[in-house]
Every structure is written in structure tokens, then in C-alpha cells.
Design a protein around this motif. Structure first.
Motif, PDB file in Angstrom:
ATOM      1  N   LEU A  69       0.827  -1.212   0.000  1.00  0.00           N
ATOM      2  CA  LEU A  69       0.000   0.000   0.000  1.00  0.00           C
ATOM      3  C   LEU A  69       0.858   1.257   0.000  1.00  0.00           C
ATOM      4  CD1 LEU A  69      -2.801  -0.991   2.568  1.00  0.00           C
ATOM      5  CD2 LEU A  69      -2.691  -1.416   0.104  1.00  0.00           C
ATOM      6  N   ASP A  70       1.876   1.267   0.856  1.00  0.00           N
ATOM      7  CA  ASP A  70       2.759   2.436   0.900  1.00  0.00           C
ATOM      8  C   ASP A  70       3.602   2.530  -0.356  1.00  0.00           C
ATOM      9  OD1 ASP A  70       2.416   4.146   3.141  1.00  0.00           O
ATOM     10  OD2 ASP A  70       3.124   2.555   4.448  1.00  0.00           O
ATOM     11  N   GLU A  71       4.102   1.400  -0.832  1.00  0.00           N
ATOM     12  CA  GLU A  71       4.994   1.430  -1.989  1.00  0.00           C
ATOM     13  C   GLU A  71       4.290   1.987  -3.229  1.00  0.00           C
ATOM     14  OE1 GLU A  71       6.940  -1.101   0.929  1.00  0.00           O
ATOM     15  OE2 GLU A  71       4.878  -0.939   0.234  1.00  0.00           O
ATOM     16  N   VAL A  72       3.111   1.481  -3.554  1.00  0.00           N
ATOM     17  CA  VAL A  72       2.429   1.934  -4.771  1.00  0.00           C
ATOM     18  C   VAL A  72       1.947   3.372  -4.618  1.00  0.00           C
ATOM     19  CG1 VAL A  72       0.543   1.514  -6.387  1.00  0.00           C
ATOM     20  CG2 VAL A  72       1.770  -0.417  -5.393  1.00  0.00           C
ATOM     21  N   SER A  73       1.421   3.698  -3.454  1.00  0.00           N
ATOM     22  CA  SER A  73       0.967   5.083  -3.254  1.00  0.00           C
ATOM     23  C   SER A  73       2.153   6.045  -3.271  1.00  0.00           C
ATOM     24  CB  SER A  73       0.177   5.210  -1.952  1.00  0.00           C
ATOM     25  OG  SER A  73       0.939   4.806  -0.832  1.00  0.00           O
ATOM     26  N   ASP A  74       3.289   5.628  -2.702  1.00  0.00           N
ATOM     27  CA  ASP A  74       4.494   6.465  -2.766  1.00  0.00           C
ATOM     28  C   ASP A  74       4.955   6.650  -4.206  1.00  0.00           C
ATOM     29  OD1 ASP A  74       4.594   6.760  -0.020  1.00  0.00           O
ATOM     30  OD2 ASP A  74       6.184   5.278   0.290  1.00  0.00           O
ATOM     31  N   HIS A  75       4.907   5.556  -4.980  1.00  0.00           N
ATOM     32  CA  HIS A  75       5.354   5.624  -6.376  1.00  0.00           C
ATOM     33  C   HIS A  75       4.440   6.538  -7.189  1.00  0.00           C
ATOM     34  CE1 HIS A  75       8.100   3.793  -9.349  1.00  0.00           C
ATOM     35  NE2 HIS A  75       7.108   3.961 -10.209  1.00  0.00           N
ATOM     36  N   ALA A  76       3.135   6.401  -6.986  1.00  0.00           N
ATOM     37  CA  ALA A  76       2.195   7.271  -7.690  1.00  0.00           C
ATOM     38  C   ALA A  76       2.430   8.730  -7.308  1.00  0.00           C
ATOM     39  CB  ALA A  76       0.759   6.862  -7.370  1.00  0.00           C
ATOM     40  N   LEU A  77       2.674   8.977  -6.021  1.00  0.00           N
ATOM     41  CA  LEU A  77       2.952  10.345  -5.569  1.00  0.00           C
ATOM     42  C   LEU A  77       4.241  10.870  -6.191  1.00  0.00           C
ATOM     43  CD1 LEU A  77       2.372  12.774  -3.752  1.00  0.00           C
ATOM     44  CD2 LEU A  77       3.516  11.553  -1.882  1.00  0.00           C
ATOM     45  N   ALA A  78       5.272  10.011  -6.251  1.00  0.00           N
ATOM     46  CA  ALA A  78       6.540  10.428  -6.851  1.00  0.00           C
ATOM     47  C   ALA A  78       6.361  10.775  -8.330  1.00  0.00           C
ATOM     48  CB  ALA A  78       7.579   9.322  -6.690  1.00  0.00           C
ATOM     49  N   LEU A  79       5.602   9.958  -9.052  1.00  0.00           N
ATOM     50  CA  LEU A  79       5.343  10.246 -10.463  1.00  0.00           C
ATOM     51  C   LEU A  79       4.548  11.534 -10.620  1.00  0.00           C
ATOM     52  CD1 LEU A  79       4.486   6.657 -11.783  1.00  0.00           C
ATOM     53  CD2 LEU A  79       6.625   7.925 -12.103  1.00  0.00           C
ATOM     54  N   LEU A  80       3.577  11.721  -9.745  1.00  0.00           N
ATOM     55  CA  LEU A  80       2.754  12.936  -9.790  1.00  0.00           C
ATOM     56  C   LEU A  80       3.613  14.176  -9.602  1.00  0.00           C
ATOM     57  CD1 LEU A  80      -0.639  13.400  -7.945  1.00  0.00           C
ATOM     58  CD2 LEU A  80       1.125  15.147  -7.821  1.00  0.00           C
ATOM     59  N   LEU A  81       4.461  14.168  -8.571  1.00  0.00           N
ATOM     60  CA  LEU A  81       5.313  15.328  -8.299  1.00  0.00           C
ATOM     61  C   LEU A  81       6.330  15.526  -9.415  1.00  0.00           C
ATOM     62  CD1 LEU A  81       5.900  14.806  -4.470  1.00  0.00           C
ATOM     63  CD2 LEU A  81       4.420  16.491  -5.564  1.00  0.00           C
ATOM     64  N   ASN A  82       6.832  14.429  -9.967  1.00  0.00           N
ATOM     65  CA  ASN A  82       7.774  14.516 -11.078  1.00  0.00           C
ATOM     66  C   ASN A  82       7.131  15.212 -12.274  1.00  0.00           C
ATOM     67  OD1 ASN A  82       9.558  13.964 -13.260  1.00  0.00           O
ATOM     68  ND2 ASN A  82      10.243  12.078 -12.300  1.00  0.00           N
ATOM     69  N   LEU A  83       5.931  14.780 -12.633  1.00  0.00           N
ATOM     70  CA  LEU A  83       5.227  15.396 -13.755  1.00  0.00           C
ATOM     71  C   LEU A  83       4.914  16.861 -13.479  1.00  0.00           C
ATOM     72  CD1 LEU A  83       2.669  12.596 -14.691  1.00  0.00           C
ATOM     73  CD2 LEU A  83       4.476  13.446 -16.182  1.00  0.00           C
ATOM     74  N   ALA A  84       4.328  17.109 -12.311  1.00  0.00           N
ATOM     75  CA  ALA A  84       3.859  18.454 -11.993  1.00  0.00           C
ATOM     76  C   ALA A  84       5.010  19.453 -11.883  1.00  0.00           C
ATOM     77  CB  ALA A  84       3.056  18.438 -10.701  1.00  0.00           C
ATOM     78  N   ARG A  85       6.146  19.008 -11.343  1.00  0.00           N
ATOM     79  CA  ARG A  85       7.298  19.901 -11.194  1.00  0.00           C
ATOM     80  C   ARG A  85       8.290  19.756 -12.347  1.00  0.00           C
ATOM     81  NH1 ARG A  85       6.934  24.288  -8.927  1.00  0.00           N
ATOM     82  NH2 ARG A  85       9.213  24.315  -9.075  1.00  0.00           N
ATOM     83  N   ARG A  86       7.980  18.902 -13.305  1.00  0.00           N
ATOM     84  CA  ARG A  86       8.775  18.752 -14.530  1.00  0.00           C
ATOM     85  C   ARG A  86      10.219  18.328 -14.224  1.00  0.00           C
ATOM     86  NH1 ARG A  86       7.078  18.719 -19.420  1.00  0.00           N
ATOM     87  NH2 ARG A  86       8.318  20.440 -20.247  1.00  0.00           N
ATOM     88  N   ILE A  87      10.383  17.431 -13.255  1.00  0.00           N
ATOM     89  CA  ILE A  87      11.704  17.050 -12.792  1.00  0.00           C
ATOM     90  C   ILE A  87      12.498  16.331 -13.884  1.00  0.00           C
ATOM     91  CG2 ILE A  87      12.995  15.707 -11.092  1.00  0.00           C
ATOM     92  CD1 ILE A  87      11.517  18.124  -9.932  1.00  0.00           C
TER      93      ILE A  87
END
Length: 332
Positions: free
Chosen positions: A102-120
Motif C-alpha cells: 500500500l505504501d509502496e504503490v501510493s508512494d510511487h504514484a505520488l513520486a510520479l505525480l510530483l515529477n510530472l507536476a514539477r517537470r523534474i
């Protein structure tokens, strides 16, 4: 002493030490194989008492060929590798491990979200090409106040919602099987899929792969999204119509996508997604941490032990209809 044959149809792990810790020796005979086809599964599992399965196909033909099997346990949450109806008809329990990552997938989705939104990733590529200019990564919008749409509102997106809330996102979700009160108590508004696609700045897909959800994010849904919106998928590749997604990315219907899963895995070397700079790809790893792997494999093996040695239903029984078989004398 009665002996039970437990076949591991396939695995990607370095070894089977966790399975051996639970099922090694005693009344269990643990038989590891590496099956890729239904024919190989039938040959290996015809007389198995239990099956541990990762990706090998267990369709109706396989299930109907099983002579002794009492339980099939899937390494993971989704059970799309297994014909549930056929297993239920045969009185075979199908179990999964829905809470190991649960933590791993939600963390990964959050990481992808922040990556996209902040254009990392986009900015990283620019810098490595010698372009030190933040304007080349534009536009970047403030996160607070943006709307995240969660497609599916099971365990993982509920954990993700709790992580997104403090960042100031507005949260909406689509899940026809979740009561409105369950979402509202977590600060999430349930909406139709059409409304979610229209309103969300970021759409994060968390639906299991079923006949109902296959291709549910298709041309119509992608066409209705905002041109600045992003799509994230950490569930199963075929939930998103890949052809429609490619069209959406080429035509600029959406700004980009982050995908941990694709329709056919591993992704082929000439896949168009690989050449799209507005796309982030990871190799179906959202579930992974060393701790999650140990938990997954231990719980899967324990489910087999519960059924064979203790005559109990597994904790995470998927096809609960099989409990109607109890009166047949199949269970203690």
C-alpha cells in the motif's frame, strides 16, 4: 504423514527463501518451475495440491486440468492471470495479498505525480543537454488547489489520498463499488468517470484489470481531459487504451503521462512511448521494496499453509463464492 505438493509456477525473485521458510520440509513439497505457457502450467500443476502464481497464465483450460488443487495464491493484488469463474466451479480457493504494498504503490504514484507536476525529469534532460534555462521546462503550476482524480478508490488510492491531502490538492474519485460516505470521510468526492476526466489536472489510475475496466481510459476519456492534464497509471496497463493514449500524446490532448505499467510487458524496444519526452516510464516497480517483497511472499506461502495444513479459508479469499462448497465436505 500426508504430503502436499505446492508448485510455484513462476517467479522473478532471486530465490525462494521466504516460501521455503514457511513451506519447506514437513508435510510440504515445494516445487519451483518457470512456466510461460498454459501447456507448461498444466504439465507442472496437474496433480498439485496448491499453486503459487506470479504471471503464468491460469486460464479455464489450466484450471479444469487440475486434479487435486485446493488453493491458488497470486503473488500480488490483481488476479487477472487466473480464471476465477473456473476456479470457483472446481471448488478451488483463489487468494491474493492485497495489503503488502500500500505504501509502496501510493508512494510511487505520488513520486510520479510530483515529477510530472514539477517537470523534474524534463528539466533533468534539459540540463544534461546543456540547457540551463528554467523557462524551457515551463509551464509549471502551483500544486496547491489543483485537482487529482483517482480512478478507483480501493486500499491504495485511499492511502494515496491521505498523502495528497496535506499538499493542498482537491481530491475526487470514481469507483462505483465504494459508498459515498467512505470517500467523504477521507475528504474525497465521488464523481462519474466523465466528470473526473473533465475536472482533474492529474488523473491517477488505480483500477484492477477486469473485463469491465479493460480500456476504461480510452479515447473519449482522454479527449475530455484538459490539455494541461497528466495521466498516471500504476495499476495495470490494459486499463488504459494504449492506442488512444498515444493519439492523445501526439495530438496534445493531454500534457503528458507517467506509466509504471503498459499493455505488453516488458515494453518492446521500438515502442513509440520510449521516444516521447512528455512520458515517464518505470518497469512495473511501484509495488517494490525489500520489505514489501518479503511480506508478499511470506503471506502468499502462509495462505497455502492455512488451507492445506489447517483446513481454513485463506485470509484474503478472492472468490468468496467458493465458501458455498463447504457443505460438500471439501473443507474441515
Amino acid at each position: 504423514m500426508e504430503r502436499w505438493k505446492v508448485v510455484v509456477t513462476d517467479w522473478e525473485f532471486a530465490d525462494l527463501r521466504y516460501e521455503e521458510k514457511v513451506l519447506g520440509g514437513g508435510p510440504f513439497e515445494l516445487i519451483p518451475v518457470q512456466c510461460r505457457t498454459e501447456e507448461e502450467v498444466i504439465a507442472a500443476c496437474r496433480d498439485a495440491d496448491a499453486i503459487l502464481n506470479q504471471y503464468a497464465p491460469l486460464g479455464r483450460r489450466v484450471v479444469e486440468a487440475l486434479n487435486r488443487c485446493r488453493v491458488i495464491v497470486r503473488y500480488g493484488v490483481g488476479v487477472n492471470t487466473i480464471d476465477l469463474a473456473a476456479a470457483t466451479e472446481k471448488g478451488i480457493c483463489v487468494a491474493n495479498v492485497p495489503d503488502y504494498c500500500l505504501d509502496e504503490v501510493s508512494d510511487h504514484a505520488l513520486a510520479l505525480l510530483l515529477n510530472l507536476a514539477r517537470r523534474i525529469t524534463a528539466a533533468d534532460r534539459l540540463v544534461k543537454r546543456g540547457e540551463w534555462d528554467f523557462k524551457r521546462a515551463a509551464p509549471v503550476r502551483r500544486l496547491r488547489g489543483q485537482t487529482v482524480g483517482l480512478v478507483g478508490f480501493g486500499n491504495i488510492p485511499r492511502v494515496l489520498a491521505a498523502k495528497l491531502k496535506p499538499l493542498g490538492f482537491r481530491l475526487i474519485a470514481h469507483d462505483p463499488y465504494v459508498p459515498r460516505s467512505v470517500a467523504e470521510e477521507r475528504g474525497v468526492t465521488l464523481v462519474s468517470l466523465d466528470r473526473l476526466c473533465r475536472e482533474a489536472d492529474i488523473v491517477s489510475v488505480h483500477a484492477p484489470l477486469t473485463a469491465e475496466t479493460r480500456g476504461m481510459i480510452g479515447r473519449e476519456q482522454l479527449r475530455s481531459m484538459k490539455p494541461r492534464a497528466y495521466l498516471i497509471n500504476t495499476s495495470r496497463g490494459p486499463v488504459v487504451d494504449e492506442g488512444a493514449l498515444l493519439e492523445a500524446l501526439r495530438e496534445g490532448w493531454i500534457a503528458g503521462a507517467a506509466l509504471d505499467v503498459v499493455e505488453e510487458e516488458p515494453i518492446r524496444p521500438d515502442h513509440p512511448l520510449l521516444s516521447m519526452e512528455q512520458v515517464i516510464l518505470t518497469p512495473h516497480m511501484a509495488w517494490y521494496s525489500e520489505e514489501a517483497m518479503e511480506e508478499l511472499r511470506t503471506k502468499a506461502a502462509e495462505a497455502v499453509r492455512e488451507v492445506l495444513q489447517h483446513g481454513r479459508y485463506p485470509r484474503y479469499l478472492v472468490n468468496r463464492e467458493v465458501m458455498e462448497q463447504a457443505s460438500s465436505g471439501r473443507w474441515q
